[in-house]
Enzyme design. Sequence first.
Site, PDB file in Angstrom:
ATOM      1  N   HIS A 166     -32.329  -0.340 -14.300  1.00  0.00           N
ATOM      2  CA  HIS A 166     -32.805   0.970 -13.799  1.00  0.00           C
ATOM      3  C   HIS A 166     -32.022   1.413 -12.551  1.00  0.00           C
ATOM      4  O   HIS A 166     -32.522   2.195 -11.751  1.00  0.00           O
ATOM      5  CB  HIS A 166     -34.299   0.946 -13.461  1.00  0.00           C
ATOM      6  CG  HIS A 166     -35.158   0.303 -14.505  1.00  0.00           C
ATOM      7  ND1 HIS A 166     -35.785   1.002 -15.498  1.00  0.00           N
ATOM      8  CD2 HIS A 166     -35.467  -1.008 -14.708  1.00  0.00           C
ATOM      9  CE1 HIS A 166     -36.458   0.166 -16.276  1.00  0.00           C
ATOM     10  NE2 HIS A 166     -36.281  -1.059 -15.825  1.00  0.00           N
ATOM     11  N   SER A 287      -9.064  15.568  -0.955  1.00  0.00           N
ATOM     12  CA  SER A 287      -9.668  16.899  -0.969  1.00  0.00           C
ATOM     13  C   SER A 287      -8.794  17.824  -0.137  1.00  0.00           C
ATOM     14  O   SER A 287      -8.248  17.420   0.883  1.00  0.00           O
ATOM     15  CB  SER A 287     -11.080  16.828  -0.379  1.00  0.00           C
ATOM     16  OG  SER A 287     -11.475  18.110   0.073  1.00  0.00           O
ATOM     17  N   LYS A 293     -11.830  12.550   2.455  1.00  0.00           N
ATOM     18  CA  LYS A 293     -12.196  12.235   1.074  1.00  0.00           C
ATOM     19  C   LYS A 293     -11.104  11.490   0.306  1.00  0.00           C
ATOM     20  O   LYS A 293      -9.929  11.753   0.449  1.00  0.00           O
ATOM     21  CB  LYS A 293     -12.501  13.539   0.307  1.00  0.00           C
ATOM     22  CG  LYS A 293     -13.745  14.241   0.762  1.00  0.00           C
ATOM     23  CD  LYS A 293     -15.025  13.571   0.289  1.00  0.00           C
ATOM     24  CE  LYS A 293     -15.213  13.666  -1.201  1.00  0.00           C
ATOM     25  NZ  LYS A 293     -16.023  14.797  -1.616  1.00  0.00           N
ATOM     26  N   GLU A 300     -13.682   9.927 -13.060  1.00  0.00           N
ATOM     27  CA  GLU A 300     -14.468  11.108 -13.452  1.00  0.00           C
ATOM     28  C   GLU A 300     -13.895  11.760 -14.713  1.00  0.00           C
ATOM     29  O   GLU A 300     -14.637  12.181 -15.600  1.00  0.00           O
ATOM     30  CB  GLU A 300     -14.476  12.135 -12.318  1.00  0.00           C
ATOM     31  CG  GLU A 300     -15.204  11.667 -11.075  1.00  0.00           C
ATOM     32  CD  GLU A 300     -14.878  12.553  -9.887  1.00  0.00           C
ATOM     33  OE1 GLU A 300     -15.430  13.667  -9.806  1.00  0.00           O
ATOM     34  OE2 GLU A 300     -14.057  12.153  -9.047  1.00  0.00           O
TER      35      GLU A 300
END
Length: 471
Positions: A166, A287, A293, A300
């Site tokens: 979970h 970024s 970043k 992704e």
Amino acid sequence: MTDGTGDSRTSNQMWGGRFAAGPDAIMEAINASIGFDRRLYAQDIAGSRAHAAMLAATGILTDSDAAAIREGLLTVLSEIEAGDFPFRTELEDIHMNVEARLKEIIGEPAGRLHTARSRNDQVATDFRLWVRDQCDQAAEALTALIRALLAQAAAGADWVMPGFTHLQTAQPVTWGHHMMAYVEMFGRDVGRFRDARARMNESPLGAAALAGTGFPIDRQMTAEALGFDRPMANSLDAVSDRDFALEFLSAASICAVHLSRFAEELVIWSSAQFRFVALSDRFSTGSSIMPQKKNPDAAELIRAKIGRILGATVALFTVMKGLPLAYSKDMQEDKEQVFDAADTLMLALAAMTGMVADMAANRANLEKAAASGFSTATDLADWLVREAGLPFREAHHVTGALVALAEAAGCDLPDLGLTEMQAVHPAITQEVYSVLGVHNSVASRQSYGGTAPDQVRAQVARWTARLEGSE
Ligand code: ARG
């Protein structure tokens, strides 16, 4: 007939005998597949060369015609490979483009190549050969990924990290064990591609349009020449099923889901909140506005691109599900889906392999996370069963009370004092502390397939031997 622009078109030189006029421009646009099926050129030429050799061996063609055809097809092949082949939309597909060019090169004998064959068995043959090759390439790319995972697992066989259910801390596991879970998944994917390959490796060539042919062809000979195990036993089936493509897509879809789940974990693990892994600069991006970043874009994009593979699978199942036997033009829609799924899969596998090879696990952070969240509560309950003779249900209850105590005190289980613990249950002794540490916890999980470092090392050794054996 006109195409709406006023041009009159001539009828097709391959099948236009009964046609007075050519197709409308829109008809040509919806009908032509040369824009994508040109990718089958090598398979198409190999199939035609095998067919021509067989036609000569069976006396259906003269040796000199067959030799001219086979030679001419090599010229076509080199033209395509050199990038100076004149692909023509009005010739619809790769089959007719190759044959028309052959005619320009060798003249009259080219017209004899299509004896005892149809585009229906031709395309089924070409596409099987192409998908068969993709099965091999997928298995190879997966093996590279498995090797990268094995290196991670060997290096971190005894690094502890939290195991989750979970996405809540459950029990400590080892980094190596987590890596090996994916080795098992990708190993089964290899098996699925190999199984699919073995089943699809039968030749449709010679099924002709749908019913077979009256010419005395030798299907065994063409099957062998193209590396197939045998000819397909039913001509209707041979030209009209695409289950081999569906099987490839199904194997690709399952593999894609494995990749996507792993990609998801890498996205989570590389976040500032987790810091379980650092992905290399080679597989991250920055970024344009936030200088701090470092984004896990490759992970992704793997996660996202998997949608294309699942989409292609659904699309081809949908194309096939309503088709009566035998061939229908609907089946021309098989190719773009499979091409895109195969390209996407190969790209995703390569990106994942690069990321895994480069990624650095943060051992200290993994261990810190492993120790938090009362991850050894099960070890404590098991200790109460083993050493204090409590029934498991009671041990579970007592442990729950100890977790609540630690939670209220804002500490972890090993930080509770002995007297505090004995107040919850008098059978607890100093010995209990030996099971509360995460290293002891994982080391105790010696059951076959368990997370103990020894078990992980044994699995790494088994896989390494297996990969060496298959080379
Ligand atoms: N381009 C066609 C396809 O991909 C080749 C087979 C055409 N057969 C036919 N009977 N029109 O399916």
